[in-house]
Structure formats: C-alpha cells, structure tokens
Write a protein that holds these residues in place. Structure first.
Motif, PDB file in Angstrom:
ATOM      1  N   TRP A 137     -64.451  -1.894 -50.160  1.00  0.00           N
ATOM      2  CA  TRP A 137     -64.222  -0.466 -50.657  1.00  0.00           C
ATOM      3  C   TRP A 137     -62.868  -0.104 -50.012  1.00  0.00           C
TER       4      TRP A 137
ATOM      5  N   HIS B 289     -59.132   1.291 -51.032  1.00  0.00           N
ATOM      6  CA  HIS B 289     -58.566   2.792 -50.752  1.00  0.00           C
ATOM      7  C   HIS B 289     -57.175   2.530 -49.996  1.00  0.00           C
TER       8      HIS B 289
ATOM      9  N   TRP C  28     -59.078  -3.377 -57.208  1.00  0.00           N
ATOM     10  CA  TRP C  28     -60.341  -3.541 -57.902  1.00  0.00           C
ATOM     11  C   TRP C  28     -60.277  -4.594 -58.888  1.00  0.00           C
TER      12      TRP C  28
ATOM     13  N   GLU D  97     -67.303  -3.580 -54.931  1.00  0.00           N
ATOM     14  CA  GLU D  97     -66.473  -2.884 -55.891  1.00  0.00           C
ATOM     15  C   GLU D  97     -65.573  -3.705 -56.602  1.00  0.00           C
TER      16      GLU D  97
ATOM     17  N   HIS E 142     -72.164  -2.231 -58.102  1.00  0.00           N
ATOM     18  CA  HIS E 142     -71.210  -1.173 -58.299  1.00  0.00           C
ATOM     19  C   HIS E 142     -71.112  -1.206 -60.085  1.00  0.00           C
TER      20      HIS E 142
ATOM     21  N   GLU F 264     -68.778   1.372 -62.038  1.00  0.00           N
ATOM     22  CA  GLU F 264     -67.805   2.283 -62.222  1.00  0.00           C
ATOM     23  C   GLU F 264     -67.699   2.601 -63.905  1.00  0.00           C
TER      24      GLU F 264
ATOM     25  N   LYS G 253     -74.068   1.758 -56.886  1.00  0.00           N
ATOM     26  CA  LYS G 253     -73.386   2.744 -56.659  1.00  0.00           C
ATOM     27  C   LYS G 253     -72.679   2.952 -57.973  1.00  0.00           C
TER      28      LYS G 253
ATOM     29  N   VAL H 189     -65.373   8.589 -62.710  1.00  0.00           N
ATOM     30  CA  VAL H 189     -64.110   9.012 -62.600  1.00  0.00           C
ATOM     31  C   VAL H 189     -63.383   9.502 -63.826  1.00  0.00           C
TER      32      VAL H 189
ATOM     33  N   GLU I  72     -68.978  10.839 -58.102  1.00  0.00           N
ATOM     34  CA  GLU I  72     -68.518  12.162 -59.190  1.00  0.00           C
ATOM     35  C   GLU I  72     -70.010  12.267 -59.932  1.00  0.00           C
TER      36      GLU I  72
ATOM     37  N   GLU J 195     -72.290  11.130 -53.812  1.00  0.00           N
ATOM     38  CA  GLU J 195     -71.026  11.753 -53.339  1.00  0.00           C
ATOM     39  C   GLU J 195     -71.005  13.202 -53.472  1.00  0.00           C
TER      40      GLU J 195
ATOM     41  N   GLU K 204     -62.815   8.775 -48.591  1.00  0.00           N
ATOM     42  CA  GLU K 204     -61.758   8.155 -49.136  1.00  0.00           C
ATOM     43  C   GLU K 204     -60.357   9.120 -49.283  1.00  0.00           C
TER      44      GLU K 204
HETATM   45  C1  NOJ Z   1     -64.190   7.134 -56.610  1.00  0.00           C
HETATM   46  C2  NOJ Z   1     -65.372   6.770 -55.663  1.00  0.00           C
HETATM   47  O1  NOJ Z   1     -65.756   8.022 -55.208  1.00  0.00           O
HETATM   48  C3  NOJ Z   1     -65.111   5.827 -54.981  1.00  0.00           C
HETATM   49  O2  NOJ Z   1     -66.098   5.604 -53.786  1.00  0.00           O
HETATM   50  C4  NOJ Z   1     -64.660   4.436 -55.642  1.00  0.00           C
HETATM   51  O3  NOJ Z   1     -64.459   3.490 -54.733  1.00  0.00           O
HETATM   52  C5  NOJ Z   1     -63.692   4.776 -56.733  1.00  0.00           C
HETATM   53  N1  NOJ Z   1     -64.074   5.812 -57.528  1.00  0.00           N
HETATM   54  C6  NOJ Z   1     -63.835   3.519 -57.796  1.00  0.00           C
HETATM   55  O4  NOJ Z   1     -64.898   3.440 -58.503  1.00  0.00           O
END
Ligand code: NOJ
Ligand code: CA
Length: 706
Positions: A313, A317, A323, A369, A416, A418, A446, A450, A487, A505, A511
């Motif tokens: 993770w 960042h 990713w 992730e 994860h 997303e 998780k 986004v 988000e 979150e 981040e």
């Molecule tokens: C935003 C999330 O807050 C973060 O933790 C994550 O790594 C990225 N989106 C990618 O999903």
C-alpha cells in the motif's frame, strides 16, 4: 465473540397526554442537565429549544420539510398528542472501544397534525441523554399521505446562542478529505474550498459544513453536531448563516432528480444529533451515535477478528511500486501517467514478504492492493464501468499460493476492491467477488470509491450512494465479509446494527502525507480529528510510518509528526483494523519502536480519555480485551507541551511492566522527527508521570500485566 444485549432495566413509564393542558412539551436527560422544550408557535410552526446546565444552547429552532408536488410541512400544525418514556439498557459491542455500553435516555414523542386540509400527520421523537440529544421525524401511516414522498429539502435548524470556536470541514457532497479549519462560527467560509487540486472528486455548492462539526464555547461547553443511523436518505450538511449563528440542514442532492430524497410511506429520517459536554475528553467517550442505532441485526460476527495489518500500500503512494501491472499512475495529480515500468507491487513474492514480517510481529493481516486487472485503465478514464472485475489476478500474483502461505503462517489476506466509483459494475459483481473471498477464508475487504460517481450526476453522499454503501455491507455480511470503505459515506453508528461495518476512511488519511501538494497533514490535524471525525466512528487512518521523511522516494513530502506520535496513534485513533503502514525494510531498521506495534492491542474492554483540548492535544488509555493490558497514547499539535499523567485507571493491586516510548529531548516533527526515547519502568494505580511531548510529537505506553 458472543453478542448479546443485556437489558438491565427498561422502565417504560409511558405517559400519553391528549388533552390540551396535560401536553408534555419539556423533557430532561436522566441527570436533568440537558433539557429540550418543544412547541408550535402561533402560526403552527414546530420548534425546539435546548438547554444545558440551565443555559440556552440552541434557541428557538424550527423544523420542517419541503416536498415536490405537495404542500410543505412547516406550519399550520397542532400538537395532537405527546408521550414520554424512560429507557435504560446496557449492550455489548462485539468489538469496539469498550465492551459494555450504557444506553440511558428519556424520550418525548410529539404527534403533530395539520390544522386544515390536507390534515397530514408528522411525529417528532426526541431522545435526551446526559451527553446530548437525538431527534428524528417519523412519517406515520396515514390516508392523506401515501405511497412515495419526494423531499426537496429538510428544514432542521440549530439556532446557536454564541459565536462558538468551530472546527469544521466544508459541506462537500463528494468527499470528506479536507483539512479542518478553526474559526468562529461567524467566520465559516466553505466556498473558498470549492476548487481543490488534491481531490479526485469534490463539490461544495453552499456555505455549509460537513458533520461531525465540533464547537467550543467561552465557558467550556463542547458541542458536536452530526447524524445517526443514516439509512435510505441523503447525507446532511449544515448550511451556516454566519450573521445569525444559525445552522440549517442542507441535504446532499443529485443532478438526476428534482428532489433530494425519495421515500415510501411510512418512514423515519435519520437522527439529528447534538453531543453536549462540559469538557473535551467526554466528547470522545460519548456513545450517543451508536446508542441511537438499532441493535445488532447480524447476530454472531465472531468470524471477524479485530486485527493489525500490513500491506502492499504505502509503497504505491511513495511511488516505489504501482497498482497496475504495466503502467504508471501519478498519485500527486491523480492523472494517468501512462508509461510502462515493470514495478508492480502486488507480486506473490512481495506479499509473502509481508506475510513473513506480519507473522513475526503479531500482526494478523496483509492488505494487497493492485492484485486484480483493471488498474491500467483507472484514473482519468471517464468510462470506468466494466473496468475492474474483482476476481482476475495479474499474472505475477498467485492468489492460491498467497492464501495458502498466509494460512500456514496464521496471517489473513485482506481483500481490496477499488470500485473507481463505477457503482453498477461493483453491484453486479458483488456476489461473485464476496463468494471468492469466502472461498479463500478472507473476512475483510477494503473498498474504494475514487473519482466521480457513475452513474453521472450522483454524489458520494447522496441517497443513491448511501444505499449503495449500506447494501454492499449487508450483502458482504452474507458471505462473512467485513467492510472498510474508503471515500465512504460518513459513519453514523450503523456498526451497532451491522457489526461487519468495521472501519472507514472519510477524512484526510496518512496517504496525503505521501503526495499532497499542500505539504500534507499539519501537526494539528489529528488533535482536531480526534474530536470531530472520530466522534462518528472508527477511522482507517493507517498510522505507523517510521521513515518520516522518506527522502529517497519523495523529496517534497513527509509525515508531519515525530515517530513517537506515529506509535501513539494506535491508541488515540480508534479502529478495529489498524495498519502498520510503512515498508517492511523501514520497520526492520527500527526494531525498538516496532516492539510497541507488536505489543499494542486492537480490541478494547474499556477506554478512558485522560485529557485533551480540541485541536491541541489528547491522551487516551485503552484496556485490551482478553489480556487486560493497558495502552496509553498521547499526541500534540505543533506546540510542545508537558502533561501530567495519573494512572488511577489501572486495576487495583496490579504491577505493570511499562514501556514508555516518548519524544527525545531534541525531537521535533520537522527538524528531528526520529528522536525517540524508550524506557522500561514499573507502574501501579497510584503512579504519576510527567511526560514532555515535542512539537508535533506524542508518546505511547504499553502497560503489560506481569
Ligand atoms: C484511495 C484510498 O484512500 C487509498 O488508501 C487507496 O490506496 C487508493 N484509493 C487506491 O484504491
Ligand atoms: Ca482516500
């Protein structure tokens, strides 16, 4: 964990009053310090007044609604009937900040009817606690209001009597990831944030604030405004009338409808809440928000165990890996970089490395992730529906092998998802995706949202998304999956009803320190968050960054705290899933502070807030379930300060082996963040300790029972 409700006493003194004279319009909290008066004025407008310690805190504040295609609900009412009830129970959290929660309140139910045609009915229920109030509207079954109701606005007012010092973020319909402002209420200016470069989605249409919004008065009164049990309704922002010191509900809308909320009769709104205390620590101890939610509907959720976790993770960042399998995304601008690289993070080998490290350090999970296909089309891509599939791993990630290896080492893989806010794709795939998790024995996901919501025109905090988030969690529970959404929609205590809603979150998390172009989260961020966002529920903040400056990755970014504060956050910021967010090599280079992360608990029997001032500092002590060990964390803002600690919360007749992790003599969040002193002493109930916190610093103490 066995979940059950033990009702110690429910004394239901039901007084029903029909005749004009006997109508009850005043209700007091059990300790009589919080008092609500309700009435209708000579135009028949319903209003309430709230007092605390004999002082008016909320003066005449009107209540009502506007509808599409129907006359408003705002005047012309008479009180038909009132009734009161007393309630007192103690219920248990399957996981949480504490085991037993006392839910003790007095209730006033007011039944209103319009004086003239169409003579519709509306009920308002007040629950008055020692730590604040909740009230909601009930639309009871009735002949002249049937079928669907389209609410264009809810007019709930909070008419304040003082120009409070206010800790606020803008009333953004799409994201809560803003820094907190500290201004007087009369100075709130949310519209200055209407364009924010670090955010993938944002929409601030009014001079409004999001909740929880916390205020401090001259005489020490502390107020926090929020909502509880946000179900099938839009999130509420509060529009600020800076001249008249008045807050008014402003519901999140949609570009696709000419109303903000659609309901089917009969229904209830969420609770509108005001937490009221005469000091800052009590705000954090208040359990008003969870108490206003319904009891556990899932029954036994012992398949979810609170855990610490590491993961693939932070390295993304920081820009160490990515990713996607074949392209680069630049997180500082949220645009598509588009170059080929060969630095994919979620490889079998890398994940095994995290599993080994976690197993060695008493950490139960590893988040992965970037394991599934779709990331190459992620950010900047308009047509995101159909991109992610949540079941297909990249070719360098052997999911069977990773899960097998994790089991062998006693470490669970955290899934994860997303969604990229492509909600239709996610909704369609949920069953398949959660079934895959169940097959692998993965009990936590998780999720992420986004970008702008698809379908276009919807906002993250509107009714469409409130239903999406809640339905996802309810569906996940069927597959024994617990959800940690990023988000997300704000927490409103639904974790009581659905204890698989574990964390989220919904704030500027760690981040931002890795890539925000505004310098990241300043040292005052978390001493504000503890008294604002944290009042709503658990936070997946992802603490524990040891390589504070990470110059080898990003010269212009850093974490703006000392390393001792990073340890303190495991106690201060509550979450049943708590990440050790840094890279394995950064932990291995610092075995001494790592010992705290190894020892610290993640599920609590008791929580005591030892001291605190909103926006300045806070110290919290928590007792671990099962072991009875205590852990203490304290954090400060950009100012250094010395705190006196009193250990009277410890168990009688116990001697604890205390390991103290505190800022070194020369520590400073910017000049010298790694200066830490670690010392071992014995502590008992009658012990006292003086601790100095550096600028942006903190301390952590483990108190291990011998
Ligand atoms: C935003 C999330 O807050 C973060 O933790 C994550 O790594 C990225 N989106 C990618 O999903
Ligand atoms: Ca985020």
């Amino acid at each position: 964990m066995k979940t059950y409700i033990s009702i110690l006493a429910i004394a239901l003194a039901l007084f029903s009053c029909n005749s004009e004279e006997k109508r009850i319009t005043e209700i007091k909290s059990p300790n009589e310090k919080v008092v609500v008066n309700f009435n209708v004025n000579n135009e028949g407008r319903p209003f309430y007044v709230l007092s605390f310690n004999n002082k008016k805190v909320v003066d005449t504040s009107y209540l009502g609604f506007e509808f599409k295609d129907a006359p408003a609900f705002n005047k012309n009412f008479i009180i038909k009937n009132t009734s009161t009830a007393d309630f007192n129970e103690t219920w248990q959290m399957p996981w949480g900040e504490q085991l037993d929660v006392v839910n003790n309140y007095k209730e006033l139910k007011v039944e209103l009817q319009e004086k003239t045609s169409p003579e519709r009915f509306l009920n308002i229920i007040f629950k008055v606690y020692d730590d604040g109030i909740g009230f909601r509207y009930e639309f009871p079954e009735q002949a002249r209001l049937r079928g669907e109701v389209f609410i264009t606005e809810e007019h709930t007012e909070f008419n304040l009597t003082e120009d409070y010092k206010t800790f606020w973020i803008p009333g953004d319909w799409d994201i809560y990831e803003h820094l907190y402002n500290t201004t007087n209420l009369s100075e709130v200016d949310a519209l200055q944030y209407a364009n924010h470069k670090n955010l993938a989605q944002t929409y601030i249409p009014e001079n409004a604030v999001n909740t929880p919004v916390t205020m401090v008065g001259e005489d020490g009164i502390h107020l926090s405004f929020h909502e509880a049990a946000l179900v099938d309704y839009s999130g509420m922002t509060l529009k600020v009338d800076t001249k008249n010191l008045n807050l008014k509900s402003n519901l999140v809308g949609s570009e696709n409808t000419d109303y903000k909320v659609k309901k089917t009769m009969p229904f209830n709104t969420p609770w509108r809440t005001i937490q009221i205390t005469d000091n800052a620590p009590d705000l954090i101890e208040s359990k008003l928000i969870v108490n206003l939610n319904e009891p556990n509907k899932l029954g036994d959720v012992s398949w979810f165990k609170p855990m610490k976790y590491t993961g693939v993770w932070w390295e993304m960042h920081l820009g160490k890996s990515s990713w996607d399998y074949g392209m680069t995304q630049d997180m500082s601008t949220w645009t598509d970089g588009g170059k080929s690289h060969g630095h994919h993070g979620a490889t079998t080998e890398n994940v095994k490395n995290f599993i080994d490290f976690s197993a060695k350090n008493n950490i139960g999970g590893v988040l992965v992730e970037g394991w599934n296909t779709g990331w190459e089309h992620w950010i900047g891509f308009e047509d995101r529906e159909g991109v992610f599939d949540f079941v297909t791993p990249y070719p360098d990630y052997d999911i069977d092998e990773v899960v097998r290896y994790g089991k062998e080492k006693g470490v669970q893989i955290i899934m994860h998802h997303e969604t990229s806010a492509a909600t239709e794709t996610y909704t369609k795939q949920q069953d398949t995706a959660y079934a895959l998790m169940q097959k692998y024995g993965m009990h936590a996901v998780k999720s992420g949202y986004v970008g702008k919501i698809l379908p276009k025109g919807e906002y993250h905090h509107g009714q469409y998304m409130v239903n999406h988030y809640n339905n996802a969690a309810i569906k996940a529970a069927k597959y024994e999956v617990a959800v940690n959404a990023h988000e997300p929609i704000k927490a409103t205590g639904l974790r009581r009803t659905y204890p698989n809603i574990i964390s989220r979150e919904g704030l500027r998390g760690q981040e931002f320190n890795a890539w925000a172009s505004d310098g990241g989260n300043p040292p005052e961020h978390l001493p504000i968050v503890a008294f604002t966002r944290m009042l709503s529920g658990p936070i997946d903040f992802t603490p524990g960054i040891f390589n504070i400056k990470f110059d080898e990755y990003k010269k212009d970014n850093q974490v703006n705290t000392t390393i001792a504060q990073q340890l303190a956050l495991y106690v201060v910021i509550y979450s049943p899933v708590q990440m050790a967010a840094d890279l394995v090599e950064h932990y291995e280079a610092n075995p001494e502070p790592l010992q705290f992360i190894k020892d610290v608990g993640v599920d609590w029997q008791e929580t005591k807030v030892l001291n605190g001032v909103v926006g300045d500092y806070v110290t919290i002590a928590r007792k671990e379930r099962e072991t009875g060990h205590w852990f203490v964390g304290g954090i400060t803002d950009e100012n250094s300060r010395t705190l006196q600690l009193d250990f009277s919360f410890l168990d009688d007749n116990e001697t604890y082996e205390a390991i103290i992790y505190k800022d070194g003599e020369n520590a400073h969040w910017d000049d010298n963040p790694l200066d830490i002193e670690i010392e071992k002493i014995e502590l008992k109930k009658d012990s006292k300790l003086t601790i100095k916190l550096a600028e942006g610093g903190g301390f952590a103490i483990s108190l291990l029972k011998r």
